[in-house]
Design an enzyme around this catalytic site. Structure first.
Site: not given
Ligand SMILES: Cc1ncc(C[n+]2csc(CCOP(=O)(O)OP(=O)(O)O)c2C)c(N)n1
Ligand SMILES: Cc1ncc(C[n+]2csc(CCOP(=O)(O)OP(=O)(O)O)c2C)c(N)n1
Ligand SMILES: [Mg+2]
Ligand SMILES: [Mg+2]
Lengths: 323, 342, 323, 342
Positions: A129, A60
């Site tokens: 959130h 971000e």
């Molecule tokens: C700071 C932030 N940005 C965006 C999000 C939205 N978001 C939630 S999970 C996610 C993906 C995360 O991917 P990863 O770290 O690979 O974990 P996985 O879901 O694959 O277990 C995103 C973009 C968030 N929760 N927090």
């Protein structure tokens, strides 16, 4: 004229502006191949390609910062924060960079940046959130902050935002995405910094923005059944804050309720109430009442979450208290 | 190195010498105007003033590697970079004094110099905050396929900040034309690189981003800095970002409100070692080795530099201060109704 | 009893608490070997060693986040943000983690964390380095926000903060660091969430915090010469916000001026004014007036910067407007 | 691998099998209760629910490597980790349903499970935000010289966030006992690791922090995960942080509000490949190879797991919902006047 959901109205606004101006491009998490978390950018990746619809890492600070740099350099980025909650990570990038650069360098650079962010709560998204923090952002000069209350406004406001030369935080209430308004076929813009009277009435002024406008209009209908006519003002832009319609209405009704989805302290209601008592003291027949979220981090469990959320019923009650 | 200097013209070398000396004198004058000047009308005031004596070869060498349509962006230690990029010293000094004729109209001050007309983008004071801005500028150049590149100075201390990490990765994912030049003066305020960084060799951080690991150059040697930055800029135009390092030193404290060598006795010995490799002397030695009987010419450049600095001071002193209209100007780009909806 | 500057009073508070409780430790940029940017931790590194006085990298997100984790695990970190401006980078860590964790996990974890941060402006620190954003932070439930106006309060408030189980943002006005108060030899604490009457008077209530209290007291002296007696309230803690003394005073004076170093919109003055008109409408003989910074990013040049800063003169004028 | 499994007791292997199967059934039940359940009193509701089917071997294997005084912390994909760490499935399911008997009293939900009593620290939903918290817990253990260590799960997508960068560096500078286990399921929401990361081999990021580059293990193989995590945890107790990877896969969409395989057709083929290496089958095959005639025992564990899940549902359904008093409780630790000044 056709009915479009707020989601599709925003989509149309982005689409028209991308067609109109090649410098407009989008960047953000999951906006491209994934079609947008809230599907506002559905189909854009396929239509405009990876240069103009840029999927980003989960970064971000960089999304806001890189978009700011691109804006300084002459592009017109529309950056998406998946939700406004994640924009807290870009607080410095937006407040202490995007919003300061034009002033700090005495006008040498402009930052025609729009940061779109989904806002609002009420769907068990839990404490981290569930922010609707528009007033916090609007504290800072240099930034423009807007939040539409319906599909029609959303389209005109977003188009105006994209054409503006200033950095703009543009928040979109998730609960309103599916709600439709009639949208004219002709292009229209809604000027930055212009509030609107959404319903006329002589007995009380209800001031709100975003989802609060919906609750206010609903409350006004209920009140109308008891012969209480509420005037409903939609502030639309928290910065620059246009108090003209609110003041005019208050001078007529002498009573006011402020409705916001956000937390009560140091907030939207605080500012409106403070300005009214300052500018229209002699017109006050009752204190300005504030309806806001309960002053707690928001919980997961559905029932107690809804207890914390404002609603039309609470607005009706507040109006009765000031009459 | 010996071979490289051969390819440079006398004119170039003397111009570089002139600029290094000018920046040194400019910085020393700032120091004087802040600490010693008694006349309030001539003083530099305020809580922040970060001098870059010691780093002149890094600043001038790197900036000279830029083409006219390339860009440079940096943090608060920016006076030398501004001057090297061709910003009028009069206007730089006016900015230090908070005058309306300053590069930022007196509203930015020492930390926020910028001159859009020469693609010098500032001058930022939140550590790391300018790094994504630089990446954004590079994004624009790639978007319009201009072939221009961005030089982004980054302090050794700034590497540990989230901004650098996120922006570096994004630059790599998008293969943007930007050179991250780590200005490694071994310290951020009073914290040594070994105390702040798990990885003490800055270029090794490139691996974390799958980025090109660029060279580590001797930041006291302007020729070496110039050659390396030029090569990496050219590489980046086609291929994407590079992380490289220039090893240099800060002859003064971090800023005016502190004195490094008061606060950290343990660092005292180091300064002398680095002063022995003063970038002015390093370059002068090269020039003298290459051209016989050059001393008079160098002395003349010294004198000229003194004049330029003195003139800058007079210009600044005699410039008007901003007034209330300036105070409220440029918060927003004009929000006239017509503009807003055009 | 001895005179100590606010700097030394804070130093004494930290020192006493570190001696009293081994779990208390400090972390932050330049607090150790460098002796602290504002010299509040001078000598601590030598006395307590590198384990308890931890110099950090320039990593505000991690400073706040790691301190939060350590607090959850049972230590009592006092993290220093060199200035509150840099805390914007830790906005998420503090607001969406430290302040939410106790609630979100239903009390399983406590976060006895103090984040100290230098605040305030007026020394040409320019737009990015000139925030006094306490009200913005105080918007959020779960966090406590305090800002002392003098050395005596600073010591008692900081000690109370370190002993408290909640996450606390504790800001220290840079301009007040050198200013002395008499400090008793005996230990004392100033309860969290308790405002104070700093001067009694019957004609007008001036409400402020931090540096604003100094301007208010100075204004009160000037007004006294014209036989106007101002009561000055120091809010001390913006959260939890204690309105009891302000309300009691306002019910007596019926007139109020709010003074703050921060920006005017959605801010401290807004909240105080809103609460007063809500809770004491029948006592209002005039609108509540607000004195704040000018609504611009702050510039470098000394003269125009000072134009933007509130001062005693502006407070005097505001008082005269409400009389 | 073949040798390693020999050293594990039958009891251990069956216990692991039981847990993997339990978690799978638990996740499938959540899916059912969210999407198919018609009775509102039995439904799981809300906008977020992230299932971890496919990653069970990574979750159970890594958590089993922890000692009782060690710690584990993770992001929102936390159900399996909670159960593996010994959190009562009844209370986990109650949390999903937002009940007062849930681990967080119904206030945290699926993304914010935690159980202090077993050193399971949650359950965070801001990507990267839990990483410094884990480092802080490790700091405490080093501060009190306990010898305990922290296991911190980090998603592949989370690596590009400033939190990870700053916290990883700080952990290295302070040599804290923490293992960063990259749960690399190749994707964050719909974005592939190659699309989000300049460096697509997560452990190569260790170089950026001067950190120990740990192994990359097959995340579908519980024995391999267990052995490797255990070794790295032990190393970290004495020496500081480690960055290691477990390669695994997400059998479901990212969360309930999306469907990965709707949104990204290009990823469709991949799932089948990974399902062929379902962690349940991988472990069952090992066990069957090692012990003859074990089928009945495994079947019994399957049945038991089904019972545990069904019981959890009944427990949750029959638990009370929180009320207004819960809504306003625990915003602050009691601010009684006596407390405040004690
Ligand atoms: C700071 C932030 N940005 C965006 C999000 C939205 N978001 C939630 S999970 C996610 C993906 C995360 O991917 P990863 O770290 O690979 O974990 P996985 O879901 O694959 O277990 C995103 C973009 C968030 N929760 N927090
Ligand atoms: C985000 C942030 N944190 C802290 C500071 C205070 N600060 C200013 S300069 C500096 C040191 C930076 O060191 P480095 O990047 O090595 O640059 P150098 O001063 O050596 O040129 C610090 C900590 C800041 N300006 N911004
Ligand atoms: Mg440095
Ligand atoms: Mg992933």
């Amino acid at each position: 004229m056709k009915n479009l959901s707020m989601r599709d109205a925003l989509r149309a606004a982005l689409h028209e502006e991308m067609i109109r101006d090649e410098r407009v491009f989008l960047m953000g998490e999951e906006i491209g191949k994934w079609q947008g978390t809230h599907r506002v950018t559905r189909g854009f990746y396929e239509e405009f390609g990876a240069e103009r619809v840029r999927d980003t890492p989960i970064s971000e600070m960089a999304i806001a910062g890189v978009a700011t740099g691109a804006a300084m350099a002459g592009l017109r980025p529309v950056a998406e924060m998946m939700t406004i909650n994640f924009a807290f990570l870009a607080f410095d990038a937006i407040i202490n960079h995007a919003a300061k650069i034009h002033y700090m360098f005495n006008g040498q650079f402009t930052v025609p940046l729009v940061v779109r962010a989904a806002t609002g709560w009420g769907n068990q998204a839990t404490a981290t959130h569930s922010h609707t923090p528009e007033p916090i952002w609007a504290h800072f000069p240099g930034l423009i902050v807007g939040c539409p209350s319906n599909a029609y406004d959303a389209k005109g406001m977003l188009k105006a935002a994209i054409r503006d030369e200033n950095p703009i935080l543009f928040t979109e209430v998730i609960a309103l995405y599916p709600k439709p308004s009639p949208i004219p076929d002709e292009e229209y813009l809604i000027p930055i910094g212009e509030s609107a009277v959404k319903r006329e009435g002589d007995d009380v002024t209800i001031v709100s923005y975003g989802r609060g406008v919906e609750w206010s209009l609903e409350a006004a209908e209920t009140l109308a059944k008891e012969d209480i006519q509420a005037e409903v003002i939609d502030i639309r832009w928290l910065r620059p804050l246009d108090m003209s319609k609110t003041l005019a209405s208050f001078k007529k009704t002498n009573r006011c309720v402020v409705v916001e989805e956000s937390l009560p302290h140091y907030s939207f209601g605080s500012e409106i109430a403070a300005q009214l008592q300052e500018a229209a003291f002699d017109y006050m027949d009752a204190p300005v009442k504030r309806v806001s979220a309960l002053d707690v981090p928001l919980p997961y469990a559905r029932d107690i979450e809804l207890m914390a959320l404002p609603n039309a019923q609470k607005v009706v009650q507040a109006v009765k208290e000031v009459l | 190195m010996a071979t490289k200097i051969e390819s440079l013209t006398k004119e170039t070398l003397l111009e570089w010498y002139r600029e290094i000396v000018l920046i040194r004198k400019f910085e020393n004058m700032c120091h004087h105007l802040y600490f010693e000047e008694k006349d309030p009308a001539r003083k530099i005031t305020g809580v922040y003033l970060h001098l870059a004596t010691g780093s002149e070869a890094t600043h001038v060498g790197a900036v000279k590697a830029l083409g006219v349509d390339d860009h440079v962006i940096t943090a608060y230690r920016d006076h030398g970079i501004a001057i090297a990029r061709g910003v009028d010293p009069n206007r730089v000094m006016a900015e230090m004094m908070g005058k309306r004729t300053g590069t930022s109209g007196g509203k930015g001050g020492s930390m926020h110099l910028a001159d859009r007309s020469v693609n010098f983008w500032g001058g930022y004071a939140i550590v790391g905050g300018h790094v994504p801005l630089g990446v954004g500028i590079a994004l624009k150049e790639k978007y319009v396929k201009s072939g221009s590149a961005v030089l982004c100075f980054v302090g050794d201390g700034a590497l540990n900040n989230g901004y650098f990490h996120e922006a570096a990765n994004m630059a790599q994912v998008w293969k943007l034309p930007i050179v991250f030049l780590i200005e490694n003066n071994l310290v951020g305020m009073g914290t040594r690189i070994e105390e702040s960084s798990g990885q003490t060799n800055p270029v090794k951080r490139a691996a974390g981003y799958g980025m090109k690991e660029g060279p580590s150059v001797d930041g006291q040697n302007i020729v070496e800095v110039y050659e390396a930055v030029k090569a990496e800029l050219d590489w980046s135009r086609e291929n994407g970002p590079v992380l490289m390092e220039s090893r240099t030193y800060r002859f003064e404290g971090h800023g005016v409100s502190d004195k490094q060598f008061d606060a950290r006795d343990d660092l005292k010995g180091e300064l002398a070692i680095w002063e022995a490799r003063d970038p002015i002397n390093v370059l002068a030695d090269h020039i003298k080795k290459k051209y016989k009987n050059i001393d008079d010419e160098l002395a003349k450049l010294d004198t000229e530099a003194t004049q330029v600095v003195n003139e800058a001071v007079e210009y600044a002193v005699n410039s008007p201060a901003p007034d209330y209209n300036d105070l409220i100007a440029n918060v927003y780009v004009a929000l006239t109704p017509e503009y807003r909806t055009r």
